[in-house]
Design a protein around this motif. Structure first.
Motif, PDB file in Angstrom:
ATOM      1  N   THR A 171       0.954  -0.979   0.303  1.00 13.50           N
ATOM      2  CA  THR A 171       0.132  -0.214  -0.177  1.00 13.50           C
ATOM      3  C   THR A 171       1.154   1.225   0.037  1.00 13.50           C
ATOM      4  O   THR A 171       1.972   1.279   0.991  1.00 13.50           O
ATOM      5  CB  THR A 171      -1.108   0.306   1.222  1.00 13.50           C
ATOM      6  OG1 THR A 171      -1.699   0.818   0.748  1.00 13.50           O
ATOM      7  CG2 THR A 171      -0.115  -0.035   2.540  1.00 13.50           C
ATOM      8  N   GLY A 172       0.338   2.477  -0.901  1.00 10.05           N
ATOM      9  CA  GLY A 172       0.777   3.070  -1.047  1.00 10.05           C
ATOM     10  C   GLY A 172       2.315   3.458  -1.868  1.00 10.05           C
ATOM     11  O   GLY A 172       3.176   4.310  -2.030  1.00 10.05           O
ATOM     12  N   LYS A 227       0.355   2.118  -7.275  1.00 12.33           N
ATOM     13  CA  LYS A 227      -0.253   1.468  -8.763  1.00 12.33           C
ATOM     14  C   LYS A 227      -1.400   2.262  -8.636  1.00 12.33           C
ATOM     15  O   LYS A 227      -0.982   2.809  -9.674  1.00 12.33           O
ATOM     16  CB  LYS A 227      -0.730   0.200  -7.625  1.00 12.33           C
ATOM     17  CG  LYS A 227       0.535  -0.817  -7.065  1.00 12.33           C
ATOM     18  CD  LYS A 227      -0.140  -2.096  -6.482  1.00 12.33           C
ATOM     19  CE  LYS A 227      -0.909  -1.423  -5.357  1.00 12.33           C
ATOM     20  NZ  LYS A 227      -0.214  -0.973  -4.121  1.00 12.33           N
ATOM     21  N   THR A 228      -1.854   3.143  -7.641  1.00 15.60           N
ATOM     22  CA  THR A 228      -3.899   3.943  -8.337  1.00 15.60           C
ATOM     23  C   THR A 228      -2.666   4.840  -8.903  1.00 15.60           C
ATOM     24  O   THR A 228      -3.782   4.951  -9.735  1.00 15.60           O
ATOM     25  CB  THR A 228      -4.750   4.217  -6.689  1.00 15.60           C
ATOM     26  OG1 THR A 228      -4.486   2.695  -6.641  1.00 15.60           O
ATOM     27  CG2 THR A 228      -5.319   4.055  -7.237  1.00 15.60           C
ATOM     28  N   THR A 229      -2.008   5.108  -8.244  1.00 23.69           N
ATOM     29  CA  THR A 229      -2.016   7.449  -8.682  1.00 23.69           C
ATOM     30  C   THR A 229      -0.824   7.582  -9.866  1.00 23.69           C
ATOM     31  O   THR A 229      -0.981   8.063 -10.744  1.00 23.69           O
ATOM     32  CB  THR A 229      -1.146   7.623  -8.186  1.00 23.69           C
ATOM     33  OG1 THR A 229       0.158   7.999  -7.166  1.00 23.69           O
ATOM     34  CG2 THR A 229      -2.451   8.358  -6.835  1.00 23.69           C
TER      35      THR A 229
END
Ligand SMILES: Nc1ncnc2c1ncn2[C@@H]1O[C@H](COP(=O)(O)OP(=O)(O)OP(=O)(O)O)[C@@H](O)[C@H]1O
Length: 194
Positions: A69-70, A73-75
């Motif tokens: 997490t962090g 991946k998403t951004t």
């Protein structure tokens, strides 16, 4: 050599590593020194793997990226698609689903800020009762799994997404259901999982 900020020691500053991609804390200075947003992006773990990720999604219809997490991946991955692979050229859209409305809004705002664009233009989002996108302008669209499923009810073949590459955020059971449904339609799915 990377150094860690230990209690009671001077706050370290950032220095580039040999490849100029990953920064380590060393010496003194502000929290992020004078880094620009671009430099902050480059320090995220996923950044090192952008070429490998782009190669894999280009050559496979389904790609699964697993990362802490962090890690970005998403951004970051939608921006790799947009900036380096040109997948939004010719009016195409990169869609990224999130399990929750708040996550959709937060990540869309963050990506718009990183890209230096106004939310609702190149970067937008759609949640229930709120569509912050512009036809023909929005290139990265964040939406909930629920909204995508709803769109599939109205348009089972997802014809308006005929040419898009999809980036799915698999954090919920419904995301897996969406992936299976879209794969059955013969669409490309790129799955990101933490
Ligand atoms: N809204 C925000 N405001 C400020 N910084 C943010 C914001 N969203 C993300 N970031 C920064 O971007 C980094 C990457 O976040 P990102 O959401 O891309 O990670 P991730 O790997 O997708 O995490 P997760 O698996 O939890 O979804 C975070 O470490 C954080 O520093």
């Amino acid at each position: 050599m990377p150094q860690f900020w230990k209690p009671g020691t001077e706050k370290p500053r950032l220095l580039d590593d040999e490849e100029g991609v990953i920064d380590f804390y060393c010496g003194c200075g502000g929290r992020f020194g004078d880094s620009s947003i671009e430099r902050l992006r480059q320090r995220l773990p996923v950044y090192k793997y952008r070429t490998a990720i782009l190669y894999l999604v280009e050559t496979h219809s389904t790609t699964i990226v697993v990362g802490e997490t962090g890690s970005g991946k998403t951004t970051q991955i939608p921006q790799f698609y947009l900036k380096e692979a040109g997948w939004a050229d010719g009016g195409r859209v990169i869609a990224c689903t999130q399990p929750r409305r708040l996550a959709v809004q937060a990540v869309a705002s963050r990506v718009a800020e990183e890209m230096g664009v106004k939310l609702e233009e190149e970067v937008g989002y759609t949640i229930r009762f709120e569509d912050i996108t512009k036809n023909g302008v929005t290139m990265i669209k964040f939406l909930t799994d629920g909204v995508l499923l709803r769109e599939m009810m109205d348009d089972p073949l997802l014809t308006k997404y005929r040419n898009i590459k999809r980036l799915m955020q698999a954090a919920a059971v419904e995301a897996a259901a969406v992936v299976v449904m879209i794969e059955n339609l013969g669409k490309d799915v790129h799955l990101v999982h933490s």
